[in-house]
Write an enzyme that holds these catalytic residues in place. Structure first.
Site, PDB file in Angstrom:
ATOM      1  N   ASP A 140     -25.868  50.021  61.995  1.00 57.32           N
ATOM      2  CA  ASP A 140     -26.774  51.164  61.841  1.00 57.32           C
ATOM      3  C   ASP A 140     -28.066  50.839  62.593  1.00 57.32           C
ATOM      4  OD1 ASP A 140     -28.595  53.082  61.100  1.00 57.32           O
ATOM      5  OD2 ASP A 140     -28.037  53.111  58.993  1.00 57.32           O
ATOM      6  N   THR A 166     -39.098  45.371  87.421  1.00 58.71           N
ATOM      7  CA  THR A 166     -39.576  45.102  86.063  1.00 58.71           C
ATOM      8  C   THR A 166     -38.957  46.041  85.036  1.00 58.71           C
ATOM      9  OG1 THR A 166     -41.678  44.272  86.922  1.00 58.71           O
ATOM     10  CG2 THR A 166     -41.626  44.930  84.607  1.00 58.71           C
ATOM     11  N   ILE A 178     -36.643  62.520  59.945  1.00 59.92           N
ATOM     12  CA  ILE A 178     -36.121  63.141  58.728  1.00 59.92           C
ATOM     13  C   ILE A 178     -34.951  64.021  59.148  1.00 59.92           C
ATOM     14  CG2 ILE A 178     -36.592  64.725  56.815  1.00 59.92           C
ATOM     15  CD1 ILE A 178     -39.553  63.941  57.063  1.00 59.92           C
ATOM     16  N   THR A 189     -35.049  52.213  62.996  1.00 57.00           N
ATOM     17  CA  THR A 189     -36.264  51.443  63.226  1.00 57.00           C
ATOM     18  C   THR A 189     -35.958  49.961  63.119  1.00 57.00           C
ATOM     19  OG1 THR A 189     -37.557  53.256  62.293  1.00 57.00           O
ATOM     20  CG2 THR A 189     -38.638  51.120  62.485  1.00 57.00           C
ATOM     21  N   ASP A 207     -30.744  54.379  52.305  1.00 55.23           N
ATOM     22  CA  ASP A 207     -30.039  54.663  53.548  1.00 55.23           C
ATOM     23  C   ASP A 207     -28.773  53.822  53.669  1.00 55.23           C
ATOM     24  OD1 ASP A 207     -31.693  52.401  53.706  1.00 55.23           O
ATOM     25  OD2 ASP A 207     -31.976  52.597  55.878  1.00 55.23           O
ATOM     26  N   ASN A 266     -37.926  55.988  58.536  1.00 52.65           N
ATOM     27  CA  ASN A 266     -39.248  55.618  59.042  1.00 52.65           C
ATOM     28  C   ASN A 266     -39.636  56.400  60.284  1.00 52.65           C
ATOM     29  OD1 ASN A 266     -40.149  53.307  57.294  1.00 52.65           O
ATOM     30  ND2 ASN A 266     -38.169  52.511  57.936  1.00 52.65           N
ATOM     31  N   THR A 267     -38.643  56.846  61.055  1.00 51.31           N
ATOM     32  CA  THR A 267     -38.908  57.538  62.315  1.00 51.31           C
ATOM     33  C   THR A 267     -38.590  59.021  62.251  1.00 51.31           C
ATOM     34  OG1 THR A 267     -38.395  55.486  63.506  1.00 51.31           O
ATOM     35  CG2 THR A 267     -38.444  57.513  64.800  1.00 51.31           C
TER      36      THR A 267
END
Length: 257
Positions: free
Chosen positions: A129, A184, A12, A132, A109, A9-10
């Site tokens: 793992d 913060t 390749i 995302t 995956d 998803n993030t």
């Protein structure tokens, strides 16, 4: 030469294997808007920049968890190389027993992670793992995939917090030196990073209590780089586990000519 491609998803990841060893690797950002022609250019540039001779490619394996990319990417692959192309799916030989309710739900995956871990580390093994989504996968004492838990990943957790809380800033996902955060940004980093570590360790403790035996612990995935030095000595960090698993799948399925 084998080429292993993992579309997440993030990112390749494209790995090139010679004689069962990872020879070269390149990671690109995933972009669902790219066309087939753009993927041809991306692949050509990858081969060129890494000094890969396309004529030496024997096999290519393609794994994806982004269905919208499959058609343009796979067609692009056929345009730029002539190796045998493998797609993870029904009919591919994995060597894995799947002791779960619906084997068809198992992502490509995860299959690659499990095959890689079983080949490299044996079993019983718990694989964390961190992508995302963060997953913990169980290879039980018989070497079967027996369970998985899924939760929001580090970046997803951070982005959700920043997007939903208007006064909170962006964070780096770098853990502060102490849990005793004084501002913060430190407070957010400590909560996200230390919280993720404690979540993983707590879930692994639950698994081993339910199993009645201990397992090897493997840490992998793009988010693992933030935790690998602080999660604890029980974990083996393996950044290329997925690509190694894909290469093993080629070996189990290729037709020798």
């Amino acid at each position: 030469m084998n080429v292993c491609i993992d579309v997440g998803n993030t990112t390749i990841a494209i790995g090139f294997y010679q004689k069962d060893k990872l020879y070269r690797k390149m990671v690109h950002n995933t972009d669902a808007q790219r066309t087939e022609d753009e993927y041809v250019v991306l692949l050509e540039r990858t081969f060129s920049s890494l000094g890969i001779n396309k004529e030496e490619i024997d096999n290519v394996i393609y794994s994806s968890v982004v269905p919208s990319l499959n058609r343009p990417f796979k067609t692009a692959l056929t345009r730029v190389q002539n190796g045998q192309l493998f797609i993870i799916g029904p009919g591919i030989k994995t060597g894995l027993a799947l002791k779960i309710d619906n084997p068809n739900e198992v992502g490509n995956d995860l299959i690659a992670d499990l095959v890689g871990a079983k080949e490299k580390y044996g079993y019983p093994t718990l694989i964390a793992d961190l992508g995302t989504a963060s997953k913990i996968l169980l290879l039980d004492k018989n070497g079967a995939f027996a369970s998985c838990v899924i939760m929001p990943g580090l970046s997803l957790s951070a982005n959700s917090l920043m997007n939903k809380a208007a006064l909170l800033p962006e964070v780096s996902l770098e853990a502060p030196k102490s849990i005793m955060a004084k501002n913060t940004i430190e407070a957010m980093n400590a909560g996200i990073v230390f919280g993720h570590i404690d979540m993983i360790n707590g879930l692994i403790d639950r698994y081993e209590e339910a199993l009645g035996y201990q397992c090897k612990h493997i840490l992998t995935g793009g988010g693992a780089v933030y935790l690998k030095d602080i999660i604890g000595d029980s974990f083996i960090y393996d950044e290329d586990l997925n690509l190694d698993g894909l290469n093993q799948l080629i070996k189990r399925n290729e037709v020798k000519l």
